[in-house]
Design an enzyme around this catalytic site. Sequence first.
Site, PDB file in Angstrom:
ATOM      1  N   GLY A 173      -7.308   1.385  -0.984  1.00  0.00           N
ATOM      2  CA  GLY A 173      -8.058   0.220  -1.454  1.00  0.00           C
ATOM      3  C   GLY A 173      -9.190  -0.166  -0.518  1.00  0.00           C
ATOM      4  O   GLY A 173     -10.205  -0.719  -0.950  1.00  0.00           O
ATOM      5  N   THR A 174      -9.039   0.115   0.782  1.00  0.00           N
ATOM      6  CA  THR A 174     -10.077  -0.282   1.743  1.00  0.00           C
ATOM      7  C   THR A 174     -10.842   0.897   2.323  1.00  0.00           C
ATOM      8  O   THR A 174     -11.990   0.762   2.716  1.00  0.00           O
ATOM      9  CB  THR A 174      -9.473  -1.086   2.915  1.00  0.00           C
TER      10      THR A 174
ATOM     11  N   GLY B  22      -1.671   4.357  -7.875  1.00  0.00           N
ATOM     12  CA  GLY B  22      -1.898   4.095  -9.289  1.00  0.00           C
ATOM     13  C   GLY B  22      -1.341   5.164 -10.193  1.00  0.00           C
ATOM     14  O   GLY B  22      -0.695   6.110  -9.764  1.00  0.00           O
TER      15      GLY B  22
ATOM     16  N   ASP C 212      -0.146   8.724  -4.880  1.00  0.00           N
ATOM     17  CA  ASP C 212       0.046   8.879  -3.424  1.00  0.00           C
ATOM     18  C   ASP C 212       1.523   8.897  -2.993  1.00  0.00           C
ATOM     19  O   ASP C 212       1.893   9.668  -2.096  1.00  0.00           O
ATOM     20  CB  ASP C 212      -0.762   7.840  -2.634  1.00  0.00           C
TER      21      ASP C 212
ATOM     22  N   GLU D  95       8.740   4.999 -10.181  1.00  0.00           N
ATOM     23  CA  GLU D  95       8.323   3.673  -9.700  1.00  0.00           C
ATOM     24  C   GLU D  95       9.586   3.002  -9.140  1.00  0.00           C
ATOM     25  O   GLU D  95      10.120   2.045  -9.691  1.00  0.00           O
ATOM     26  CB  GLU D  95       7.700   2.852 -10.841  1.00  0.00           C
TER      27      GLU D  95
ATOM     28  N   HIS E 243      10.482  -0.751  -8.537  1.00  0.00           N
ATOM     29  CA  HIS E 243      10.600  -1.702  -9.635  1.00  0.00           C
ATOM     30  C   HIS E 243      11.896  -1.541 -10.420  1.00  0.00           C
ATOM     31  O   HIS E 243      11.977  -1.941 -11.589  1.00  0.00           O
ATOM     32  CB  HIS E 243       9.351  -1.630 -10.527  1.00  0.00           C
TER      33      HIS E 243
ATOM     34  N   CYS F  21       8.604 -10.484  -8.998  1.00  0.00           N
ATOM     35  CA  CYS F  21       7.934  -9.331  -8.381  1.00  0.00           C
ATOM     36  C   CYS F  21       6.457  -9.324  -8.810  1.00  0.00           C
ATOM     37  O   CYS F  21       6.094  -9.918  -9.822  1.00  0.00           O
ATOM     38  CB  CYS F  21       8.621  -8.054  -8.848  1.00  0.00           C
TER      39      CYS F  21
ATOM     40  N   GLU G 289      11.414  -4.055  -4.844  1.00  0.00           N
ATOM     41  CA  GLU G 289      10.224  -4.428  -4.063  1.00  0.00           C
ATOM     42  C   GLU G 289      10.217  -5.916  -3.699  1.00  0.00           C
ATOM     43  O   GLU G 289       9.779  -6.295  -2.612  1.00  0.00           O
ATOM     44  CB  GLU G 289       8.957  -4.079  -4.863  1.00  0.00           C
TER      45      GLU G 289
END
Length: 333
Positions: free
Chosen positions: A27-28, A87, A127, A176, A179, A189, A198
């Site tokens: 993201g950064t 994602g 990722d 996932e 979750h 969440c 999470e």
Amino acid sequence: MIYYRKSGMEQSLSQSKHLILSLDLGGTQFRLALADEKGQLLRRYAAPIYSEQGPEQAIRRIKDAITEMLSDVDPAALRGMGVATAGLVTPGTGVLLTSPNLLSWYNTPLKEVFEHELQFPVWVGNDANLAALGERRFGAGRGSDDLVYLTISTGIGGGVITGGKPLLGSSGFAAELGHMTIDLNGPRCNCGNVGCLEAMASGTAIARLALEKLSTGEVSVITDLIAGDLTKVTAEVVCEAANAGDSVACGVMHTAATNLGVGVANLVHIFNPELVIIGGGVSNAGELLFEPVRQVVAARIMPDITVRIVPAALGDNSSLLGAVALVLENTSS
Ligand SMILES: [Zn+2]
């Protein structure tokens, strides 16, 4: 001119007949590496991604960085590029459908765009799924065909390797793991559900559990460590206090680890992995986390099932090396 970091392994680079380019989209920042087939990162580069400006500008800057990094590399030695991104990624076609870190990159055909720009093969994966692949090929999961990888930081992500293959599901949404519901009536969440793993065992959950204790007036070293500023409570601070023997912090870590243990026991029953590998910043808590997790899992799983629960070995490089592994898996004959 882009200055990338050379690793002192330039000699290996000129000798290696199999080079793999690896890109980690965060993201950064984006991170780029040139690796050999043993997973040695021979060259590295990182730069801000400015993801809010959209994919076009970022992809142009990434392409420039790649061109610079490969300027003296024999094109015949390059097997392709692996891309790791947070994602939902469509398996095969490598389209980034949606990502919490790259909000304006909705529906970006990463594989097609990079292959068009670079003129060599590109493979794209989630990722956390790739981190599982990276740990299996180069890290704590070497030689294992059945493993579950969990990364615990601000959130909880995961990947599953079953029968030697990454589990992707019908649309790439499998694994996932953060979750899965642990408590029907648990806290809200980020995904909108309640009681997810999470929400109950991540770094964010650890900070929240500590704040709940402190707000009831319990005395803790945590208060000293943050100089009374409750906005500074993090999982790292809680770990530090727990390592100093603080009972509030130890209680919080034990609660989070117990929640994690319940989640891991569920995963063991579903996937029957040989190994559960736990990485991410919170795993730096070490035995403070691992010991209660192992105890809870041992108490909950069926008696004939065995599993080892171990720390990840690749640290921040797990996704980057997973992208390398993805290329190797797709190009090995
Ligand atoms: Zn959730």
